[in-house]
Motif scaffolding. Structure first.
Motif, mmCIF file in Angstrom:
data_model
loop_
_atom_site.group_PDB
_atom_site.id
_atom_site.type_symbol
_atom_site.label_atom_id
_atom_site.label_comp_id
_atom_site.label_asym_id
_atom_site.label_seq_id
_atom_site.Cartn_x
_atom_site.Cartn_y
_atom_site.Cartn_z
ATOM 1 N N GLY A 125 13.089 -13.858 9.114
ATOM 2 C CA GLY A 125 14.449 -14.083 9.572
ATOM 3 C C GLY A 125 14.581 -15.054 10.729
ATOM 4 O O GLY A 125 15.639 -15.147 11.342
ATOM 5 N N TYR A 126 13.516 -15.780 11.047
ATOM 6 C CA TYR A 126 13.613 -16.760 12.141
ATOM 7 C C TYR A 126 14.435 -17.979 11.729
ATOM 8 O O TYR A 126 15.051 -18.616 12.581
ATOM 9 C CB TYR A 126 12.218 -17.216 12.572
ATOM 10 N N ILE A 127 14.404 -18.314 10.453
ATOM 11 C CA ILE A 127 15.215 -19.413 9.939
ATOM 12 C C ILE A 127 16.049 -18.870 8.788
ATOM 13 O O ILE A 127 15.675 -17.889 8.138
ATOM 14 C CB ILE A 127 14.353 -20.606 9.475
ATOM 15 N N HIS A 128 17.185 -19.501 8.550
ATOM 16 C CA HIS A 128 18.094 -19.063 7.491
ATOM 17 C C HIS A 128 18.468 -20.249 6.617
ATOM 18 O O HIS A 128 18.802 -21.309 7.135
ATOM 19 C CB HIS A 128 19.361 -18.466 8.101
ATOM 20 N N PRO A 129 18.394 -20.082 5.308
ATOM 21 C CA PRO A 129 18.830 -21.165 4.422
ATOM 22 C C PRO A 129 20.345 -21.321 4.491
ATOM 23 O O PRO A 129 21.087 -20.341 4.556
ATOM 24 C CB PRO A 129 18.373 -20.709 3.045
ATOM 25 N N THR A 130 20.808 -22.556 4.508
ATOM 26 C CA THR A 130 22.235 -22.803 4.606
ATOM 27 C C THR A 130 22.834 -23.217 3.273
ATOM 28 O O THR A 130 24.013 -23.036 3.047
ATOM 29 C CB THR A 130 22.538 -23.901 5.635
ATOM 30 N N GLY A 131 22.038 -23.798 2.400
ATOM 31 C CA GLY A 131 22.561 -24.238 1.115
ATOM 32 C C GLY A 131 23.301 -25.555 1.231
ATOM 33 O O GLY A 131 23.545 -26.071 2.322
ATOM 34 N N ILE A 132 23.709 -26.082 0.099
ATOM 35 C CA ILE A 132 24.458 -27.342 0.067
ATOM 36 C C ILE A 132 25.926 -27.009 -0.109
ATOM 37 O O ILE A 132 26.311 -26.239 -0.978
ATOM 38 C CB ILE A 132 23.956 -28.225 -1.084
ATOM 39 N N ARG A 133 26.748 -27.578 0.718
ATOM 40 C CA ARG A 133 28.206 -27.319 0.628
ATOM 41 C C ARG A 133 28.940 -28.510 0.115
ATOM 42 O O ARG A 133 28.696 -29.604 0.306
ATOM 43 C CB ARG A 133 28.744 -26.945 1.999
#
Length: 67
Positions: free
Chosen positions: A59-67
Motif C-alpha cells: 500500500g505504499y503506492i497506489h495505481p491511478t489508472g488512465i482517465r
C-alpha cells in the motif's frame, strides 16, 4: 521503500555504464566483465520490479489508472 527503488535504479545505470566501458575497452571479443555487468543489470532490474510489486502490495503506492 523509495530509497531502495532509487538505489536499485542507480545500480542499474551504473552497471550499464560499466558494461559500456568494458565494451569500448576490450581487445578481444570474449570479455567476461562486460557479460557480468550486463547480468548484474538484469538482476538489479528484477530487484526493482519486485520492490515496486511489494510497495503496491503493502500500500505504499497506489495505481491511478488512465482517465
Amino acid at each position: 521503500m523509495k530509497i531502495l527503488v532509487a538505489i536499485a535504479f542507480i545500480l542499474i545505470l551504473a552497471s550499464l555504464g560499466s558494461a559500456l566501458y568494458h565494451m569500448m575497452r576490450q581487445k578481444n571479443k570474449a570479455d567476461p566483465r562486460m557479460a557480468r555487468s550486463l547480468g548484474m543489470r538484469v538482476g538489479f532490474s528484477i530487484l526493482l520490479f519486485l520492490c515496486i510489486l511489494l510497495a503496491n502490495y503493502l500500500g505504499y503506492i497506489h495505481p491511478t489508472g488512465i482517465r
